[in-house]
Design a protein around this motif. Structure first.
Motif, mmCIF file in Angstrom:
data_model
loop_
_atom_site.group_PDB
_atom_site.id
_atom_site.type_symbol
_atom_site.label_atom_id
_atom_site.label_comp_id
_atom_site.label_asym_id
_atom_site.label_seq_id
_atom_site.Cartn_x
_atom_site.Cartn_y
_atom_site.Cartn_z
ATOM 1 N N VAL A 445 0.853 -1.190 0.000
ATOM 2 C CA VAL A 445 0.000 0.000 0.000
ATOM 3 C C VAL A 445 0.889 1.240 0.000
ATOM 4 O O VAL A 445 2.029 1.207 0.488
ATOM 5 C CB VAL A 445 -0.943 0.003 1.221
ATOM 6 N N GLN A 446 0.380 2.332 -0.558
ATOM 7 C CA GLN A 446 1.080 3.609 -0.547
ATOM 8 C C GLN A 446 0.302 4.588 0.338
ATOM 9 O O GLN A 446 -0.924 4.628 0.281
ATOM 10 C CB GLN A 446 1.199 4.168 -1.969
ATOM 11 N N VAL A 447 1.038 5.344 1.144
ATOM 12 C CA VAL A 447 0.412 6.279 2.075
ATOM 13 C C VAL A 447 0.972 7.673 1.826
ATOM 14 O O VAL A 447 2.177 7.848 1.657
ATOM 15 C CB VAL A 447 0.673 5.862 3.543
ATOM 16 N N LYS A 448 0.091 8.670 1.816
ATOM 17 C CA LYS A 448 0.528 10.040 1.564
ATOM 18 C C LYS A 448 -0.069 10.985 2.588
ATOM 19 O O LYS A 448 -1.261 10.948 2.868
ATOM 20 C CB LYS A 448 0.114 10.474 0.156
ATOM 21 N N SER A 449 0.793 11.826 3.184
ATOM 22 C CA SER A 449 0.362 12.886 4.087
ATOM 23 C C SER A 449 0.353 14.203 3.321
ATOM 24 O O SER A 449 1.034 14.342 2.299
ATOM 25 C CB SER A 449 1.304 12.994 5.293
ATOM 26 N N GLN A 535 -4.075 11.287 6.612
ATOM 27 C CA GLN A 535 -3.413 10.710 5.449
ATOM 28 C C GLN A 535 -4.444 10.098 4.500
ATOM 29 O O GLN A 535 -5.591 9.850 4.881
ATOM 30 C CB GLN A 535 -2.428 9.614 5.877
ATOM 31 N N LYS A 536 -3.992 9.845 3.270
ATOM 32 C CA LYS A 536 -4.775 9.046 2.335
ATOM 33 C C LYS A 536 -3.906 7.869 1.905
ATOM 34 O O LYS A 536 -2.688 7.985 1.844
ATOM 35 C CB LYS A 536 -5.177 9.868 1.096
ATOM 36 N N PHE A 537 -4.528 6.737 1.648
ATOM 37 C CA PHE A 537 -3.744 5.617 1.152
ATOM 38 C C PHE A 537 -4.150 5.307 -0.287
ATOM 39 O O PHE A 537 -5.251 5.643 -0.735
ATOM 40 C CB PHE A 537 -3.841 4.390 2.054
ATOM 41 N N ILE A 540 -1.248 0.001 -4.954
ATOM 42 C CA ILE A 540 0.093 -0.021 -5.534
ATOM 43 C C ILE A 540 0.057 0.347 -7.020
ATOM 44 O O ILE A 540 1.077 0.717 -7.594
ATOM 45 C CB ILE A 540 0.791 -1.375 -5.321
ATOM 46 N N ASN A 541 -1.141 0.300 -7.640
ATOM 47 C CA ASN A 541 -1.251 0.745 -9.031
ATOM 48 C C ASN A 541 -1.428 2.259 -9.130
ATOM 49 O O ASN A 541 -1.554 2.809 -10.222
ATOM 50 C CB ASN A 541 -2.377 0.008 -9.761
ATOM 51 N N GLY A 542 -1.459 2.945 -7.973
ATOM 52 C CA GLY A 542 -1.535 4.402 -7.928
ATOM 53 C C GLY A 542 -2.914 4.963 -7.686
ATOM 54 O O GLY A 542 -3.065 6.126 -7.309
ATOM 55 N N GLY A 543 -3.951 4.185 -7.928
ATOM 56 C CA GLY A 543 -5.312 4.669 -7.743
ATOM 57 C C GLY A 543 -5.718 4.692 -6.279
ATOM 58 O O GLY A 543 -5.237 3.903 -5.469
ATOM 59 N N SER A 544 -6.622 5.604 -5.939
ATOM 60 C CA SER A 544 -7.152 5.668 -4.585
ATOM 61 C C SER A 544 -8.360 4.747 -4.468
ATOM 62 O O SER A 544 -9.064 4.510 -5.457
ATOM 63 C CB SER A 544 -7.563 7.108 -4.249
ATOM 64 N N PRO A 581 2.230 4.881 -9.644
ATOM 65 C CA PRO A 581 2.204 3.508 -9.130
ATOM 66 C C PRO A 581 3.525 3.123 -8.477
ATOM 67 O O PRO A 581 4.569 3.730 -8.734
ATOM 68 C CB PRO A 581 1.950 2.670 -10.389
ATOM 69 N N ALA A 582 3.461 2.125 -7.627
ATOM 70 C CA ALA A 582 4.678 1.566 -7.039
ATOM 71 C C ALA A 582 5.259 0.539 -8.014
ATOM 72 O O ALA A 582 4.617 0.158 -8.993
ATOM 73 C CB ALA A 582 4.349 0.907 -5.701
#
Length: 728
Positions: A445-449, A535-537, A540-544, A581-582
């Motif tokens: 998962v990707q997490v962004k503040s 935060q929002k997560f 891994i494909n970049g979509g929310s 994406p990751a």
């Protein structure tokens, strides 16, 4: 970081909430005693703190302006009087003068609007108590042709006392009429079963329905009476907080305790659930394995009269509000509490209980085995992504799922169904652990503040605990952490996601901040905590997953598919977006992946039971929009008979059986020999699985995923990771 979830949008409808004030006894730190009046500046300090924390910590704080103020006004007034049976239009007109001032009052710590509405609500509720007693003192005339519209959103406020009296009369009449018709049907059935049975008269049944309605309303108003001014202030505060987003909310001290219990699945206390019964506190249920359950002296139905701490003098708790009784009974492990109770047989008894740690079994993962077509499959149900932040060695969902996988492998299974239906989320670190059981390594998962670079959370362990066929079951109430897991498995093409068209759509992360840390040398008592979206997560494909959720690979008809209950149905929900994406590599050992999905779609399209469920979903949607009810008994009966006639078409849905036999694992079979309660719960679960067409189709997919060369088997050692603690 302390981050949390609660996927359902916060419900402030007090008249509904008071019906759900069944509390679990637990013990953490003793909170400030509400019997002591707080500092008069406490509420102002709380508003100041909340404004500060929101400004500094929210991911994308809404602009505090007139539109913001309008939202507070609408939400708060609706929270106080959702069915529009307390306030008059004149009250609303008076309140309206503040509609565009609430943003300024929030920032200026001005309590004028709250004090006005609170005082008026208390007055209107006192009037209502007299109103319903007068209405229920006389029989209703059910021969009159009149209707009641229960669409409260479109219903105007009553102009005067005469109109509101009429609204109460019709609302109560609808309730008693429904009960009366049901009682008449029961009497008819008894007469058919026994020709000698003497049916109760219409007058007797009519009187019974009014007596029952009176008792119900008395009980409801007794619970409302238990709410103090601080409780109502919390409603006001949360009407402000929810304008930032649906998941930002204020936790009063008791709510924070309950939330901690909910996310960890364990508590310190005697292990009993309590409810209010008139002026008494009643034992509603004993938690299996808890000290009260082990002691075998306390029983469901017992009434608590007094509470004593060890050898101290007992305190009379009759008439005391439920929260305060809970606080007196909860306490730390190893301490003693003595309860003076009135037993169900009428005797008075003093029961000593030593508090202990109680695990709420319903919180934790559980698994079952089923055999079909010569193969064994495992079904794992995960109700939430739980974790104990206070104890790193405590139970958490990641470790427990790893253990269940290991146990299932010992039974020589050929595939796993992981069921996260209705799972509202929880700990983000446990999602990483669980997803990591099924892949070699890589991002989960990707997490962004706000204003910061994204952070990618990885499974860094190359061990794969299960490399065989995998199905993840979801529905429209699978949220947050559930969606991260489903999204990761889907993006890797590691397993098949089956269920509702899309999951709930909560793609945000919340932090819980203790507000007391910001105040020093002030006698405000416990100020509670703020759950704030920080935060929002992202997949891994970049979509929310925000608003969109996760779209199932195989969509199965859902009886509630047309009802608006997702994140996208919240007017102040945060928007969908995407990031880069990751770097990840999809699963290679899935030669039957597309075939399994195609086969499942074909089966569902041709299955009569699924067609019936889809038809039922449309019917439920139509019925849900019908809000006008006849109060004439003959018309009401005719409508009910028509509904029942239509409803019979859908009876096969509840009668369905898949002819599969689900069993507990050997270790649990052993435990059930000495724990009747556990056996009862597992038997009920297995019975529900045997009637579940969705689980049956999940197993069909596992059949289709089997490799040509034989059954894929998982590797050996269980995965017990301890990544950093993050909740979603």
């Amino acid at each position: 970081m302390n981050a949390i979830i609660k996927f359902m949008k916060r419900n402030y409808k007090i008249l509904i909430a008071v019906l759900c004030l069944s509390l679990t006894l637990f013990a953490f730190k003793i909170n400030a005693d509400k019997s002591v009046d707080p500092d008069p500046n406490r509420d102002k300090t709380l508003l100041e703190l909340l404004a500060f924390v929101i400004e500094k910590g929210h991911y994308s704080p809404a602009e505090i302006n007139d539109e913001f103020s309008k939202g507070i006004f609408k939400d708060y007034v609706n929270a106080l009087d959702p069915s529009k049976r307390f306030f008059l239009q004149s009250d609303i007109d008076e309140f309206k003068q503040y509609e565009l001032q609430l943003d300024d009052q929030f920032l200026n710590k001005d309590l004028t609007f709250f004090n006005l509405t609170y005082t008026r609500l208390m007055k209107r509720m006192e009037e209502s108590k007299k109103r319903y007693k007068t209405i229920l003192a006389q029989p209703f005339n059910y021969d009159v042709d009149e209707t009641f519209n229960a669409d409260y959103d479109k219903l105007p406020y009553a102009k005067n006392a005469t109109e509101i009296n009429e609204r109460w009369r019709k609302q109560i009449k609808l309730s008693t009429l429904s009960s009366l018709v049901t009682k008449q049907k029961l009497e008819e059935d008894k007469k058919k079963a026994d020709p000698n049975y003497k049916e109760k008269s219409f007058e007797t049944l009519e009187k019974e329905t009014r007596d029952s309605s009176l008792k119900s309303l008395d009980d409801n108003f007794s619970l409302i009476k238990d709410l103090n001014k601080e409780d109502w202030f919390s409603v006001y505060v949360n009407s402000i907080m929810s304008r930032f987003d649906p998941h930002t909310s204020y936790f009063a001290p008791e709510e924070k305790d309950r939330f901690d219990v909910n996310i960890s699945g364990k508590l310190e206390g005697i292990g009993a659930r309590l409810t209010k019964k008139n002026d008494f506190t009643q034992i509603d249920e004993l938690i299996s394995g808890g000290p009260a359950w082990k002691g075998k002296q306390l029983e469901a139905g017992d009434l608590i009269l007094k509470v004593a701490q060890g050898n101290e003098e007992p305190v009379d708790v009759v008439g005391m509000r439920l929260d305060d009784v809970v606080k007196k009974i909860k306490g730390h492990k190893g301490t003693e509490v003595k309860l003076t109770v009135k037993k169900v047989d009428g005797t008075i008894k003093v029961i000593s209980i030593v508090r202990d740690i109680v695990e709420i079994e319903e919180t934790y993962a559980k698994s079952s085995i089923v055999e079909r077509n010569g193969l064994k499959y495992g079904v794992i149900y995960l109700p939430k992504f739980y974790i104990d932040f206070e104890n790193k060695d405590g139970r958490d969902a990641g470790k427990d799922i790893a253990l269940e996988v290991e146990r299932l492998k010992k039974e020589d299974i050929s595939g796993i169904v992981l069921d996260v239906r209705d799972d509202g989320g929880g700990s983000l670190s446990t999602v990483v652990d669980i997803a990591g059981l099924f892949i070699e390594d890589g991002p989960i998962v990707q997490v962004k503040s706000a204003g910061k670079k994204k952070e990618v959370l990885y499974d860094k362990d190359k061990k794969i605990e299960w490399d065989g066929p995998l199905v993840i079951m979801v529905n429209s109430f699978s949220a947050s952490a559930s969606e991260i897991l489903a999204a990761a498995i889907q993006d890797y093409k590691r397993g098949v996601i089956i269920g509702s068209k899309q999951t709930y759509g909560k793609g945000t992360v919340q932090n819980v901040l203790d507000l007391n840390q910001f105040v020093r040398n002030a006698n405000y008592g416990d100020l509670g905590a703020l759950k704030i979206t920080g935060q929002k997560f992202y997949r891994i494909n970049g979509g929310s997953t925000q608003l969109e959720g996760v779209h199932s690979d195989v969509v199965m008809p859902d009886r509630y598919a047309y009802l608006k209950m997702g994140e996208r149905d919240n007017e102040n929900a945060m928007p969908w977006d995407k990031i880069d994406p990751a770097d990840y590599t999809t699963w290679k050992s899935n030669e039957n992946f597309a075939k399994a999905i195609g086969n499942s779609k074909n089966r569902i399209a041709q299955n009569a039971q699924f067609k019936l469920i889809e038809d039922n979903a449309k019917w439920i949607d139509v019925k849900n929009k019908e809000n006008t009810y006849s109060l004439n008994i003959n018309s009401f009966k005719a409508t009910q008979e028509q509904v029942e006639k239509e409803g019979k078409k859908y009876k096969p849905i509840s009668d369905y059986k898949n002819d599969l036999v689900f069993k507990s694992l050997p270790y649990e079979e052993l435990e059930m020999k000495s724990d009747a309660s556990l056996k009862e719960k597992r038997d009920a679960w297995h019975q529900s699985l045997s009637k579940d067409i969705y689980v049956e189709e999940a197993l069909n997919v596992l059949d289709d995923l089997q490799s040509k060369g034989g059954v894929a088997k998982g590797s050996v050692s269980p995965k017990m990771k301890k990544d950093k603690l993050v909740k979603s």
